[in-house]
Scaffold this motif. Structure first.
Motif, PDB file in Angstrom:
ATOM      1  N   GLN A 108       0.844  -1.185   0.000  1.00  0.00           N
ATOM      2  CA  GLN A 108       0.000   0.000   0.000  1.00  0.00           C
ATOM      3  C   GLN A 108       0.881   1.236   0.000  1.00  0.00           C
ATOM      4  O   GLN A 108       1.872   1.298   0.730  1.00  0.00           O
ATOM      5  CB  GLN A 108      -0.878  -0.006   1.253  1.00  0.00           C
ATOM      6  N   PHE A 109       0.538   2.222  -0.829  1.00  0.00           N
ATOM      7  CA  PHE A 109       1.256   3.478  -0.798  1.00  0.00           C
ATOM      8  C   PHE A 109       0.970   4.146   0.535  1.00  0.00           C
ATOM      9  O   PHE A 109      -0.156   4.141   1.010  1.00  0.00           O
ATOM     10  CB  PHE A 109       0.852   4.365  -1.979  1.00  0.00           C
ATOM     11  N   ALA A 110       2.012   4.707   1.162  1.00  0.00           N
ATOM     12  CA  ALA A 110       1.868   5.239   2.517  1.00  0.00           C
ATOM     13  C   ALA A 110       2.066   6.744   2.602  1.00  0.00           C
ATOM     14  O   ALA A 110       2.012   7.295   3.692  1.00  0.00           O
ATOM     15  CB  ALA A 110       2.837   4.513   3.457  1.00  0.00           C
ATOM     16  N   GLY A 111       2.322   7.413   1.507  1.00  0.00           N
ATOM     17  CA  GLY A 111       2.473   8.861   1.521  1.00  0.00           C
ATOM     18  C   GLY A 111       3.909   9.307   1.311  1.00  0.00           C
ATOM     19  O   GLY A 111       4.810   8.502   1.107  1.00  0.00           O
ATOM     20  N   THR A 112       4.113  10.608   1.339  1.00  0.00           N
ATOM     21  CA  THR A 112       5.429  11.213   1.152  1.00  0.00           C
ATOM     22  C   THR A 112       5.877  11.793   2.478  1.00  0.00           C
ATOM     23  O   THR A 112       5.155  12.564   3.093  1.00  0.00           O
ATOM     24  CB  THR A 112       5.363  12.323   0.085  1.00  0.00           C
ATOM     25  N   SER A 113       7.072  11.408   2.905  1.00  0.00           N
ATOM     26  CA  SER A 113       7.543  11.783   4.240  1.00  0.00           C
ATOM     27  C   SER A 113       8.800  12.630   4.190  1.00  0.00           C
ATOM     28  O   SER A 113       9.670  12.429   3.347  1.00  0.00           O
ATOM     29  CB  SER A 113       7.828  10.516   5.049  1.00  0.00           C
ATOM     30  N   ALA A 114       8.895  13.570   5.130  1.00  0.00           N
ATOM     31  CA  ALA A 114      10.110  14.363   5.303  1.00  0.00           C
ATOM     32  C   ALA A 114      10.975  13.795   6.432  1.00  0.00           C
ATOM     33  O   ALA A 114      12.057  14.295   6.689  1.00  0.00           O
ATOM     34  CB  ALA A 114       9.764  15.815   5.605  1.00  0.00           C
ATOM     35  N   VAL A 115      10.493  12.737   7.077  1.00  0.00           N
ATOM     36  CA  VAL A 115      11.220  12.123   8.195  1.00  0.00           C
ATOM     37  C   VAL A 115      12.539  11.506   7.727  1.00  0.00           C
ATOM     38  O   VAL A 115      13.498  11.441   8.482  1.00  0.00           O
ATOM     39  CB  VAL A 115      10.327  11.064   8.887  1.00  0.00           C
ATOM     40  N   PHE A 116      12.604  11.095   6.477  1.00  0.00           N
ATOM     41  CA  PHE A 116      13.783  10.413   5.942  1.00  0.00           C
ATOM     42  C   PHE A 116      14.532  11.318   4.965  1.00  0.00           C
ATOM     43  O   PHE A 116      15.017  10.877   3.933  1.00  0.00           O
ATOM     44  CB  PHE A 116      13.361   9.111   5.254  1.00  0.00           C
ATOM     45  N   LYS A 117      14.643  12.612   5.290  1.00  0.00           N
ATOM     46  CA  LYS A 117      15.214  13.583   4.348  1.00  0.00           C
ATOM     47  C   LYS A 117      16.665  13.304   4.000  1.00  0.00           C
ATOM     48  O   LYS A 117      17.154  13.754   2.981  1.00  0.00           O
ATOM     49  CB  LYS A 117      15.044  14.998   4.867  1.00  0.00           C
TER      50      LYS A 117
END
Length: 167
Positions: A108-117
């Motif tokens: 499942q696609f889970a979104g776009t995150s800035a946590v792993f920049k």
């Protein structure tokens, strides 16, 4: 060998309590992932991968399996997103399920995150993510799918662009 044989469990219940440093978003997400695996019947493993096929987080999956699964899940997600539908549009699927004799694979696609920049595939400081879940062959498919959506919703505070919601 079953999928549950691939976990390096050492007797401690790492999913029993949230991490002490709750300011660390990656730790919060990892804790949510481990809670998901420990609480949903039939689920043996879960991992969050980047759209470029690199493992971001996992539920203590043996390293010999986590990286190949991450690459495969990314490839499958990419293939599914690039199939034109009946209206000629390429759209990301809500969820993908692979039914095998020995397990189910859910994506499942889970979104776009800035946590792993700091991730090598980061674009503008964000990373697109895919949630992969492995279950026993007798897992209740509808329950796992429903709970995966709940987990993705719990990831939303860590996402710049949350995954689309069903209307």
């Amino acid at each position: 060998m079953t999928t549950s044989d691939l976990s390096p469990h050492n007797g401690d219940d790492s999913a029993a309590a949230p991490p002490v440093d709750m300011n660390d978003h990656q730790k919060k997400m990892a804790w949510l992932l481990k809670q998901f695996v420990s609480q949903i019947p039939g689920v043996t493993h879960a991992l969050l991968v980047s759209r470029d096929g690199i493992k971001l987080l996992d539920s203590d999956i043996h390293p010999d399996w986590a990286d190949p699964w991450a690459a495969a899940f990314c490839g499958l997600a990419s293939l599914a997103q690039n199939i034109k539908g009946p209206r000629g549009e390429k759209l990301p699927p809500s969820q993908m399920i692979i039914d095998r004799e020995d397990c189910f694979f859910f994506l499942q696609f889970a979104g776009t995150s800035a946590v792993f920049k700091n991730h090598p595939g980061s674009v503008g400081g964000t990373v697109e993510t895919v949630l992969g879940v492995i279950t026993e062959p007798d897992a209740e498919v509808s329950t796992v799918g429903y709970e995966m959506q709940n987990l993705v919703n719990k990831f939303a505070p860590f996402m710049v662009t949350p995954v689309r919601q069903d209307v």
